[in-house]
Write a protein that holds these residues in place. Structure first.
Motif, short mmCIF file in Angstrom:
data_model
loop_
_atom_site.label_atom_id
_atom_site.label_comp_id
_atom_site.label_asym_id
_atom_site.label_seq_id
_atom_site.Cartn_x
_atom_site.Cartn_y
_atom_site.Cartn_z
N TRP A 110 9.32 5.62 1.40
CA TRP A 110 8.30 6.63 1.09
C TRP A 110 7.50 7.01 2.35
CZ3 TRP A 110 8.63 9.11 -3.23
CH2 TRP A 110 7.59 9.98 -3.62
N PRO A 111 7.33 8.33 2.59
CA PRO A 111 6.48 8.78 3.69
C PRO A 111 5.01 8.72 3.28
CG PRO A 111 7.48 10.66 2.60
CD PRO A 111 8.01 9.44 1.90
N ARG A 112 4.43 7.57 3.42
CA ARG A 112 3.13 7.28 2.81
C ARG A 112 2.00 8.15 3.35
NH1 ARG A 112 0.70 3.77 6.43
NH2 ARG A 112 -0.81 3.08 4.88
N ASP A 113 2.15 8.71 4.56
CA ASP A 113 1.12 9.58 5.11
C ASP A 113 1.34 11.05 4.77
OD1 ASP A 113 -0.20 7.44 6.30
OD2 ASP A 113 1.02 7.56 8.12
N VAL A 114 2.43 11.32 4.05
CA VAL A 114 2.79 12.72 3.75
C VAL A 114 2.75 13.01 2.25
CG1 VAL A 114 4.63 14.45 3.95
CG2 VAL A 114 4.24 12.83 5.81
N LEU A 115 3.28 12.09 1.46
CA LEU A 115 3.35 12.29 0.02
C LEU A 115 2.49 11.25 -0.70
CD1 LEU A 115 7.19 12.91 -0.45
CD2 LEU A 115 5.35 14.61 -0.58
N PRO A 116 1.69 11.66 -1.69
CA PRO A 116 0.83 10.72 -2.41
C PRO A 116 1.63 9.71 -3.22
CG PRO A 116 0.77 12.87 -3.46
CD PRO A 116 1.52 13.05 -2.18
N PHE A 117 1.10 8.50 -3.33
CA PHE A 117 1.78 7.45 -4.07
C PHE A 117 1.82 7.75 -5.57
CE2 PHE A 117 1.40 4.57 -0.39
CZ PHE A 117 2.71 4.10 -0.39
N GLU A 118 1.01 8.69 -6.02
CA GLU A 118 1.09 9.11 -7.42
C GLU A 118 2.49 9.61 -7.74
OE1 GLU A 118 -0.86 12.49 -10.38
OE2 GLU A 118 -1.76 12.09 -8.42
N LEU A 119 3.11 10.30 -6.76
CA LEU A 119 4.48 10.79 -6.94
C LEU A 119 5.47 9.62 -6.97
CD1 LEU A 119 4.52 13.92 -4.58
CD2 LEU A 119 4.01 13.82 -7.02
N ALA A 120 5.26 8.65 -6.09
CA ALA A 120 6.15 7.49 -6.07
C ALA A 120 6.10 6.75 -7.40
CB ALA A 120 5.77 6.55 -4.93
N LYS A 121 4.92 6.67 -7.98
CA LYS A 121 4.79 6.01 -9.28
C LYS A 121 5.61 6.73 -10.34
CE LYS A 121 1.35 4.55 -12.70
NZ LYS A 121 -0.10 4.50 -13.04
N GLU A 122 5.62 8.06 -10.30
CA GLU A 122 6.41 8.83 -11.25
C GLU A 122 7.91 8.60 -11.05
OE1 GLU A 122 5.57 11.10 -14.00
OE2 GLU A 122 4.06 9.54 -13.72
N VAL A 123 8.32 8.49 -9.79
CA VAL A 123 9.73 8.19 -9.50
C VAL A 123 10.12 6.86 -10.13
CG1 VAL A 123 11.42 7.72 -7.69
CG2 VAL A 123 9.71 9.53 -7.36
N LEU A 124 9.30 5.84 -9.89
CA LEU A 124 9.58 4.51 -10.44
C LEU A 124 9.54 4.50 -11.96
CD1 LEU A 124 7.50 2.40 -7.90
CD2 LEU A 124 9.98 2.55 -8.01
N ARG A 125 8.64 5.29 -12.52
CA ARG A 125 8.53 5.36 -13.98
C ARG A 125 9.80 5.98 -14.57
NH1 ARG A 125 6.28 8.60 -18.11
NH2 ARG A 125 5.92 10.35 -16.69
#
Length: 333
Positions: A110-125
């Motif tokens: 994850w590009p943590r400085d570019v994309l919010p972790f809220e999006l990563a959470k949705e991916v994992l969900r």
């Protein structure tokens, strides 16, 4: 997806998308060539030699472990759907071996400085939702900071060694059935370039190959593979070479998703598809088949269907295996 931080199109944060990002099969063969051979372990039932979908290790006479890993850059903009697709794709390797998935661990870059972790959470969900549908445990995983977003899963499953599906067990006379239509690569490329959403393609990619795998086993099949980044043509070439047969395909019988041919004619052909055709083309007799149809047979799929050397209920028969000729694949029509 729109968040508190703005609107994000995930496909724009990666150089490619889905299984079209795979290293081309010809280059991959060169990479692993020196890794083949060495001491033989009778309990390693499937390893590198045949280029199969997963590794299989025998534990007992009637139990073996299936191990695989698969991950890729965003194939769609919606993070939840990307997660669903990525996990369905990873689980497919277990189904392609005739196995049942037991547990998966997430692989997240994850590009943590570019994309919010809220999006990563949705991916994992999304990934968790499909794993639960498959009755597969999810036990954590591994994450890294990376310039491009990537997601997938390492999956462990089980299989009966006596009922193993593999790509080097094809026999002349076997029919070839395909459980999902082609066209995913073309439509995904159009989605990446235009933002248009193709719901049929999304649901096709997110669908598990469990039913097709069970049908193949019930039909007594011994040979199968799933159709992903190397396209139908690339995977057929690998199967034909591994099984020492020739695959004959009826081009008119191959199913395609709505909009595929229109999108291909408009030029939405991925680089991965062109590389597939360049690799598989020399071993294929296309007859008078137009180039665009050749490209569609080589279309780089993401989470595609199961190709089984058997007749599967409800699935079109697209060809058959015959005695080995000068070609890996012969296309009719």
């Amino acid at each position: 997806m729109t968040t508190g931080a703005g609107t994000y199109r995930l496909t724009q944060y990666a150089h490619g998308g889905g299984c079209a990002c795979k290293i081309p099969p010809g280059e991959l063969e060169l990479v692993i060539a020196d890794l083949l051979g060495g001491p033989v372990d009778d309990d390693l039932l499937v390893g590198l030699e045949s280029g199969d979908d997963a590794a299989v290790v025998r534990l007992t006479a009637d139990l073996a472990v299936v191990a695989t890993a698969d991950f890729f850059t965003p194939v769609v903009d919606d993070p939840y759907d990307w997660g669903r697709i990525a996990v369905a794709n990873a689980l497919s390797d277990v189904y392609a071996m005739g196995g049942r998935p037991l547990v998966g661990v997430n692989l997240l870059a994850w590009p943590r400085d570019v994309l919010p972790f809220e999006l990563a959470k949705e991916v994992l969900r999304g990934g968790l939702a499909v794993a639960r549908e498959a009755r597969c445990h999810v036990g954590g995983g591994h994450s890294i900071d990376d310039p491009e977003p990537k997601y997938g899963m390492a999956v462990t499953g089980v299989v009966d060694p006596a009922r193993l599906l593999r790509n080097d067990a094809g026999v002349a006379g076997d029919p070839l059935s395909l459980s999902k239509p082609l066209g995913l690569g073309v439509l995904n490329n159009r989605h990446k370039q235009t933002g248009e959403v193709f719901l049929e393609a999304v649901e096709t990619m997110a669908a598990l190959n469990e039913v097709a795998s069970q049908a193949a086993l019930a039909a007594g099949a011994r040979c199968a593979t799933d159709i992903t980044g190397f396209g139908l043509l690339g995977h057929l070439v690998k199967l034909a070479r591994a099984s020492a047969v020739t695959a004959v395909i009826d081009a008119a019988a191959v199913p395609y998703l709505d909009g595929t041919r229109k999108s291909a004619a408009a030029g939405y052909i991925s680089g991965g598809t062109r590389r597939n055709l360049a690799w598989a083309g020399p071993g294929t007799n296309f007859g008078s088949l137009p180039e665009v149809e050749q490209l569609l047979l080589a279309d780089a799929q993401t989470s595609g269907g199961l190709l089984a050397a058997a007749e599967l209920p409800g699935c079109p028969i697209i060809g058959e295996l015959v005695e080995r000729t000068a070609y890996d694949v012969v296309v009719r029509g």
